[in-house]
Write an enzyme that holds these catalytic residues in place. Structure first.
Site, PDB file in Angstrom:
ATOM      1  N   LEU A  45       0.833  -1.209   0.000  1.00  0.00           N
ATOM      2  CA  LEU A  45       0.000   0.000   0.000  1.00  0.00           C
ATOM      3  C   LEU A  45       0.869   1.261   0.000  1.00  0.00           C
ATOM      4  CD1 LEU A  45      -2.992   1.081   0.322  1.00  0.00           C
ATOM      5  CD2 LEU A  45      -2.370   1.425   2.704  1.00  0.00           C
ATOM      6  N   ALA A  46       1.887   1.239   0.856  1.00  0.00           N
ATOM      7  CA  ALA A  46       2.775   2.400   0.942  1.00  0.00           C
ATOM      8  C   ALA A  46       3.444   2.648  -0.413  1.00  0.00           C
ATOM      9  CB  ALA A  46       3.825   2.159   2.023  1.00  0.00           C
ATOM     10  N   ASP A  53     -11.653   5.339   4.026  1.00  0.00           N
ATOM     11  CA  ASP A  53     -12.442   4.643   3.015  1.00  0.00           C
ATOM     12  C   ASP A  53     -12.048   5.346   1.725  1.00  0.00           C
ATOM     13  OD1 ASP A  53     -14.410   4.119   1.051  1.00  0.00           O
ATOM     14  OD2 ASP A  53     -15.754   3.381   2.592  1.00  0.00           O
ATOM     15  N   HIS A  54     -11.226   4.707   0.917  1.00  0.00           N
ATOM     16  CA  HIS A  54     -10.613   5.473  -0.184  1.00  0.00           C
ATOM     17  C   HIS A  54     -11.642   5.937  -1.223  1.00  0.00           C
ATOM     18  CE1 HIS A  54     -10.438   1.619  -2.402  1.00  0.00           C
ATOM     19  NE2 HIS A  54     -10.287   2.334  -3.497  1.00  0.00           N
ATOM     20  N   HIS A  59     -17.399   0.845   1.072  1.00  0.00           N
ATOM     21  CA  HIS A  59     -17.542   1.745  -0.087  1.00  0.00           C
ATOM     22  C   HIS A  59     -18.989   1.856  -0.590  1.00  0.00           C
ATOM     23  CE1 HIS A  59     -13.357   1.114   0.190  1.00  0.00           C
ATOM     24  NE2 HIS A  59     -13.263   0.033  -0.553  1.00  0.00           N
ATOM     25  N   LYS A  73     -12.414   9.829  -3.750  1.00  0.00           N
ATOM     26  CA  LYS A  73     -12.555   9.890  -5.219  1.00  0.00           C
ATOM     27  C   LYS A  73     -13.299  11.167  -5.598  1.00  0.00           C
ATOM     28  CE  LYS A  73     -12.511   4.885  -5.972  1.00  0.00           C
ATOM     29  NZ  LYS A  73     -11.344   4.567  -6.764  1.00  0.00           N
TER      30      LYS A  73
HETATM   31  N1  LIG Z   1      -2.404  -3.071  -0.698  1.00  0.00           N
HETATM   32  C1  LIG Z   1      -3.549  -2.468  -0.981  1.00  0.00           C
HETATM   33  O1  LIG Z   1      -3.881  -2.132  -2.134  1.00  0.00           O
HETATM   34  C2  LIG Z   1      -4.504  -2.146   0.123  1.00  0.00           C
HETATM   35  C3  LIG Z   1      -4.197  -2.409   1.433  1.00  0.00           C
HETATM   36  N2  LIG Z   1      -5.071  -2.071   2.432  1.00  0.00           N
HETATM   37  C4  LIG Z   1      -4.747  -2.313   3.837  1.00  0.00           C
HETATM   38  O2  LIG Z   1      -3.484  -1.717   4.161  1.00  0.00           O
HETATM   39  C5  LIG Z   1      -2.806  -2.496   5.125  1.00  0.00           C
HETATM   40  C6  LIG Z   1      -1.411  -2.888   4.591  1.00  0.00           C
HETATM   41  O3  LIG Z   1      -1.588  -3.653   3.412  1.00  0.00           O
HETATM   42  P1  LIG Z   1      -0.352  -4.010   2.445  1.00  0.00           P
HETATM   43  O4  LIG Z   1       0.550  -2.847   2.293  1.00  0.00           O
HETATM   44  O5  LIG Z   1      -0.968  -4.599   1.228  1.00  0.00           O
HETATM   45  O6  LIG Z   1       0.400  -5.148   3.266  1.00  0.00           O
HETATM   46  P2  LIG Z   1       1.845  -5.809   2.981  1.00  0.00           P
HETATM   47  O7  LIG Z   1       1.742  -7.214   3.425  1.00  0.00           O
HETATM   48  O8  LIG Z   1       2.323  -5.508   1.631  1.00  0.00           O
HETATM   49  O9  LIG Z   1       2.804  -5.020   4.000  1.00  0.00           O
HETATM   50  C7  LIG Z   1       2.804  -5.287   5.379  1.00  0.00           C
HETATM   51  C8  LIG Z   1       3.765  -4.348   6.086  1.00  0.00           C
HETATM   52  O10 LIG Z   1       3.734  -4.632   7.470  1.00  0.00           O
HETATM   53  C9  LIG Z   1       5.074  -4.766   7.950  1.00  0.00           C
HETATM   54  N3  LIG Z   1       5.126  -5.702   9.081  1.00  0.00           N
HETATM   55  C10 LIG Z   1       4.581  -6.946   9.146  1.00  0.00           C
HETATM   56  N4  LIG Z   1       4.847  -7.484  10.361  1.00  0.00           N
HETATM   57  C11 LIG Z   1       5.568  -6.571  11.053  1.00  0.00           C
HETATM   58  C12 LIG Z   1       6.141  -6.532  12.349  1.00  0.00           C
HETATM   59  N5  LIG Z   1       6.053  -7.541  13.227  1.00  0.00           N
HETATM   60  N6  LIG Z   1       6.811  -5.416  12.724  1.00  0.00           N
HETATM   61  C13 LIG Z   1       6.937  -4.380  11.885  1.00  0.00           C
HETATM   62  N7  LIG Z   1       6.421  -4.348  10.634  1.00  0.00           N
HETATM   63  C14 LIG Z   1       5.754  -5.440  10.230  1.00  0.00           C
HETATM   64  C15 LIG Z   1       5.839  -5.278   6.770  1.00  0.00           C
HETATM   65  O11 LIG Z   1       7.202  -5.010   6.999  1.00  0.00           O
HETATM   66  P3  LIG Z   1       8.344  -5.970   6.366  1.00  0.00           P
HETATM   67  O12 LIG Z   1       8.010  -6.075   4.911  1.00  0.00           O
HETATM   68  O13 LIG Z   1       9.597  -5.207   6.613  1.00  0.00           O
HETATM   69  O14 LIG Z   1       8.225  -7.276   7.069  1.00  0.00           O
HETATM   70  C16 LIG Z   1       5.214  -4.458   5.636  1.00  0.00           C
HETATM   71  O15 LIG Z   1       5.774  -3.175   5.610  1.00  0.00           O
HETATM   72  C17 LIG Z   1      -3.736  -3.681   5.426  1.00  0.00           C
HETATM   73  O16 LIG Z   1      -4.547  -3.336   6.512  1.00  0.00           O
HETATM   74  C18 LIG Z   1      -4.601  -3.791   4.164  1.00  0.00           C
HETATM   75  O17 LIG Z   1      -5.864  -4.367   4.438  1.00  0.00           O
HETATM   76  C19 LIG Z   1      -6.256  -1.432   2.138  1.00  0.00           C
HETATM   77  C20 LIG Z   1      -6.621  -1.163   0.847  1.00  0.00           C
HETATM   78  C21 LIG Z   1      -5.795  -1.525  -0.269  1.00  0.00           C
HETATM   79  O1  LIG Z   2     -11.049  -1.582  -0.946  1.00  0.00           O
HETATM   80  C1  LIG Z   2     -10.982  -2.247  -1.967  1.00  0.00           C
HETATM   81  O2  LIG Z   2     -11.153  -1.623  -3.141  1.00  0.00           O
HETATM   82  C2  LIG Z   2     -10.657  -2.196  -4.343  1.00  0.00           C
HETATM   83  C3  LIG Z   2     -11.367  -1.470  -5.462  1.00  0.00           C
HETATM   84  O3  LIG Z   2     -10.984  -0.119  -5.419  1.00  0.00           O
HETATM   85  P1  LIG Z   2     -11.035   0.765  -6.746  1.00  0.00           P
HETATM   86  O4  LIG Z   2     -10.628   2.104  -6.273  1.00  0.00           O
HETATM   87  O5  LIG Z   2     -10.101   0.117  -7.720  1.00  0.00           O
HETATM   88  O6  LIG Z   2     -12.437   0.684  -7.231  1.00  0.00           O
HETATM   89  C4  LIG Z   2     -10.899  -3.671  -4.402  1.00  0.00           C
HETATM   90  O7  LIG Z   2     -10.201  -4.219  -5.504  1.00  0.00           O
HETATM   91  C5  LIG Z   2     -10.371  -4.333  -3.163  1.00  0.00           C
HETATM   92  O8  LIG Z   2     -10.695  -5.717  -3.180  1.00  0.00           O
HETATM   93  C6  LIG Z   2     -10.949  -3.690  -1.922  1.00  0.00           C
HETATM   94  O9  LIG Z   2     -10.249  -4.175  -0.783  1.00  0.00           O
END
Ligand SMILES: NC(=O)C1=CN([C@@H]2O[C@H](COP(=O)(O)OP(=O)(O)OC[C@H]3O[C@@H](n4cnc5c(N)ncnc54)[C@H](OP(=O)(O)O)[C@@H]3O)[C@@H](O)[C@H]2O)C=CC1
Ligand SMILES: O=C1O[C@H](COP(=O)(O)O)[C@@H](O)[C@H](O)[C@H]1O
Length: 500
Positions: free
Chosen positions: A20-21, A180-181, A243, A185
């Site tokens: 996500l970051a 809530d992204h 959403h 929008k």
């Molecule tokens: N990815 C997406 O598009 C979306 C994500 N989200 C939400 O955002 C959140 C993050 O998702 P996402 O970025 O995909 O997750 P990732 O699995 O890609 O990243 C998880 C992060 O957590 C860190 N982490 C895990 N365990 C530890 C620990 N014990 N101590 C410190 N750091 C830790 C990891 O660090 P390291 O890699 O160094 O282990 C990594 O930076 C979730 O809640 C997800 O539901 C919501 C909407 C969309």
């Molecule tokens: O929160 C979420 O949204 C995406 C869809 O987002 P959009 O901005 O591309 O419409 C969805 O794919 C994902 O499963 C859900 O966690």
């Protein structure tokens, strides 16, 4: 605390090495920086488990921005504000180094003790991180402290309540920014403006003139690598609880007396309170679930949901939901709000169709046939805009009518699922504007509504699964849901803003 458009703050991102970051947060922050919406008085601490140096982290941020935007203007100036802190969050003692770094950056960048903690981490960490931030003294500053929290906020109402109580031990409600992204929008934010800034819509916005409202959010992608998460979530928790219900609330709410966070939220809450509850045996009359099987997507053969990674071979998880919501208040009594969302559908599209009631009689041409209904279409994504479907006279001598579309295409800057939404939300948070974040009352009511459905679905296997082909618009039962009320889903392709 100064309330400016370019506030100073230290942003700590927990989960800084995650997906996500990388895909959303760094490109969004870079956009804000480049547009001058954050001043030089900001710093970012990225927290992750990996053993990275500042230089490695900065390279990661540089690459993320490049991959997302292709743009690199003043990238060095931007990344110089980024610092890495290795911290295994399963160990509470490891916060002291982070505290020290925060204080140094506070002084160096004159951040006035303003702190934003962004939890881009798996939800099981949310409670402990907030507790540790407080007990380890990281929230003990003279500026503001804000907590940005990602979805999912709980798995159902009891778990959300538990999480909320845990977080509230360290942060007050007005310090919590639940993301809530969809609320970031452009065209979702436009719903209020279209309704409340136009004399021609608001008087018609009720059960006397509107026959039904349809909200579709379809995706072409399948579950991809998120099988583990999605198996426990499904489309109901993943999309409807947040959403879809948020869009319905914006469409249905009363005009707020002022455009303040509190007033808007309380109007949305009133809508959620007015959602018609149903008994367990009524769920099937209001909601339909689906799961995609194999099929074709973008010209490629694709596998079904059950064949995806980390998905059970006999999974009962829904990847599609269609529902009929009734809002039992004076304005909306009798008007169905139909919602549908799903993965591996025919197109990536989020659209809202407001269908107006037929006029009492047709004076023109085929007088025994009804005229095409007036529609207002709000295009959320990928195109952004509105289209109004009207009837006009066909050129020539006969009194024949023809449907036309009046079109407004907003200049969508980046296309679908861009950092745009996150950019706005991050900036709002920095400015202390929580309007486009969800209040606990909204989260609570949404879970209460959705839990009634999931309780039934979890108890009963759907023996028809998989019941729609990849690349289609979902199961036949979703069409029947409208057909029994005498309506049909407006085909999303025919509503396209570009085709007018
Ligand atoms: N990815 C997406 O598009 C979306 C994500 N989200 C939400 O955002 C959140 C993050 O998702 P996402 O970025 O995909 O997750 P990732 O699995 O890609 O990243 C998880 C992060 O957590 C860190 N982490 C895990 N365990 C530890 C620990 N014990 N101590 C410190 N750091 C830790 C990891 O660090 P390291 O890699 O160094 O282990 C990594 O930076 C979730 O809640 C997800 O539901 C919501 C909407 C969309
Ligand atoms: O929160 C979420 O949204 C995406 C869809 O987002 P959009 O901005 O591309 O419409 C969805 O794919 C994902 O499963 C859900 O966690």
């Amino acid at each position: 605390m100064k309330n400016t458009d370019t506030p100073s703050s230290l942003i700590t991102i927990f989960g800084a090495t995650g997906d996500l970051a990388k895909r959303k947060l760094y490109p969004s922050l870079y956009h804000l920086f480049r547009k001058g919406k954050i001043s030089e008085q900001f710093a970012v601490i990225g927290v992750g488990r990996r053993d990275w140096s500042n230089e490695e982290f900065q390279e990661h941020v540089r690459t993320s921005v490049h991959n997302a935007l292709g743009s690199q203007e003043n990238i060095e100036g931007f990344v110089s504000h980024f610092y890495y802190q290795q911290n295994d969050l399963s160990n509470s003692d490891s916060y002291q180094a982070q505290k020290q770094l925060s204080e140094e950056l506070d002084e160096h960048y004159q951040l006035e003790g303003n702190r934003i903690f962004y939890l881009a981490m798996a939800p099981e960490f949310f409670g402990t991180i907030t507790e540790d931030l407080k007990t380890q003294g990281l929230t003990d500053t003279k500026g503001f402290q804000r907590l940005v929290i990602e979805k999912p906020f709980g798995h159902d109402l009891p778990s959300a309540e538990q999480l909320n109580s845990h977080i509230r031990e360290s942060f007050s409600e007005d310090q919590i920014y639940r993301i809530d992204h969809y609320l970031g929008k452009e065209m979702v934010q436009n719903i209020e403006v279209i309704r409340f800034a136009n004399a021609m819509f608001e008087p018609l916005w009720n059960n006397r003139y509107i026959s039904n409202i349809q909200v579709t959010s379809s995706e072409e992608l399948g579950v991809e690598e998120r099988g583990r998460y999605y198996e426990k979530s499904g489309a109901l928790r993943d999309m409807v609880q947040n959403h879809m219900l948020q869009m319905v609330a914006l469409l249905a709410m009363e005009p707020p007396i002022k455009l303040t966070t509190e007033e808007i939220r309380s109007e949305k809450v009133r809508v959620l309170r007015a959602l018609r509850p149903f008994k367990q045996d009524e769920v099937k009359d209001y909601f339909v679930r689906g799961q995609y099987g194999p099929g074709t997507s973008k010209g490629q053969t694709v596998v079904g949901y059950r064949e995806a990674e980390n998905v059970d071979d006999y999974s009962n998880t829904e990847t599609f939901v269609a529902g009929k919501l009734m809002i039992d208040n004076f304005r909306w009594a009798g008007v169905p709000f139909y919602i549908r969302t799903g993965k591996r559908m025919a197109a990536k599209s989020t659209k809202i169709v407001i269908q107006f009631k037929d006029i009492p009689m047709n004076l023109y041409y085929n007088t025994d046939k009804p005229l095409a209904p007036n529609l207002l279409v709000i295009h959320i994504q990928p195109e952004e805009g509105i289209t109004l479907h009207l009837n006009v006279k066909k050129s020539g001598q006969n009194i024949e009518t023809t449907p036309v579309k009046l079109n407004f295409a907003n200049n969508s800057v980046d296309g679908m699922n861009t950092p745009e939404a996150y950019e706005k939300l991050l900036h709002d948070c920095m400015r202390g504007d929580a309007t486009n974040f969800t209040h606990w009352d909204e989260v609570k009511l949404s879970w209460a509504f959705v839990d009634k459905i999931s309780e039934v679905w979890e108890k009963t296997r759907d023996e028809q699964f998989p019941n729609y082909e990849s690349g289609s618009m979902g199961p036949k039962a979703a069409d029947n849901l409208l057909a029994k009320d005498g309506y049909y889903w407006w085909p999303i392709a025919n509503l396209d803003v570009d085709q007018c």
